[in-house]
Design an enzyme around this catalytic site. Structure first.
Site, PDB file in Angstrom:
ATOM      1  CB  CYS A  43       8.473   1.792 -11.155  1.00  0.00           C
ATOM      2  SG  CYS A  43       8.407   0.013 -10.893  1.00  0.00           S
ATOM      3  CG  HIS A  90      -9.693   0.685  -4.052  1.00  0.00           C
ATOM      4  ND1 HIS A  90      -9.928   0.087  -2.846  1.00  0.00           N
ATOM      5  CD2 HIS A  90      -9.858  -0.260  -5.001  1.00  0.00           C
ATOM      6  CE1 HIS A  90     -10.236  -1.177  -3.056  1.00  0.00           C
ATOM      7  NE2 HIS A  90     -10.196  -1.418  -4.347  1.00  0.00           N
ATOM      8  CD  GLU A 136       6.782  -2.476  -4.868  1.00  0.00           C
ATOM      9  OE1 GLU A 136       6.470  -1.291  -5.031  1.00  0.00           O
ATOM     10  OE2 GLU A 136       7.950  -2.895  -4.945  1.00  0.00           O
TER      11      GLU A 136
END
Length: 148
Positions: A43, A90, A136
């Site tokens: 990540c 987005h 998540e």
């Protein structure tokens, strides 16, 4: 339903679900590349990655005897869209305040969402925000607030 007095008594909790796609990079500027890789694993890759986050918002309050509801669903939806979905969907979360100086981990995202909704939910709907759950992945979800 905003702001009118309600009869005291038992409360009902209502949870509403939402979704938003967003990307993030998990890197702390004070850590070396090796430390970021150790702490955040894949990540930490500088190009980032995305999630299709699930968001559950739980509010509570007494049932309005006139409407039979804790909060108008349209009002809650409007608040969540205005304060969370329109802002977080987005985008690369790192580009938004407060994530310029706060690593956008799911824990921090959940806390920021709670802070963004708490005042407006109370002021405009008359209900109280108990908590938020940020999903998540299928294996990771994070609860923040009194309902946690």
């Amino acid at each position: 339903m905003g702001g009118r007095p309600r009869r005291a008594g038992p409360v009902i909790a209502l949870t509403r679900r939402y979704r938003f796609p967003a990307a993030h990079v998990l890197r702390h500027p004070d850590l070396s590349d090796a430390e970021n890789d150790r702490v955040y694993g894949k990540c930490a890759h500088p190009s980032g990655h995305g999630h299709d986050y699930g968001l559950e918002v739980t509010v509570a309050g007494p049932v309005d005897p006139r409407t039979g509801a804790v909060v108008a669903l349209e009002e809650l939806d409007a608040l969540v869209h205005e304060h969370v979905l329109d802002r977080f969907s987005h985008v690369l979360l790192n580009d938004l305040e407060p994530f310029h100086h706060l690593v956008p981990t799911a824990e921090n995202i959940a806390q920021v969402i709670h802070e963004a909704l708490s005042g407006p939910v109370s002021a405009r709907s008359g209900a109280s925000l108990l908590g938020v759950r940020l999903v998540e992945t299928r294996r990771n979800w994070f609860d923040y607030g009194a309902a946690a």
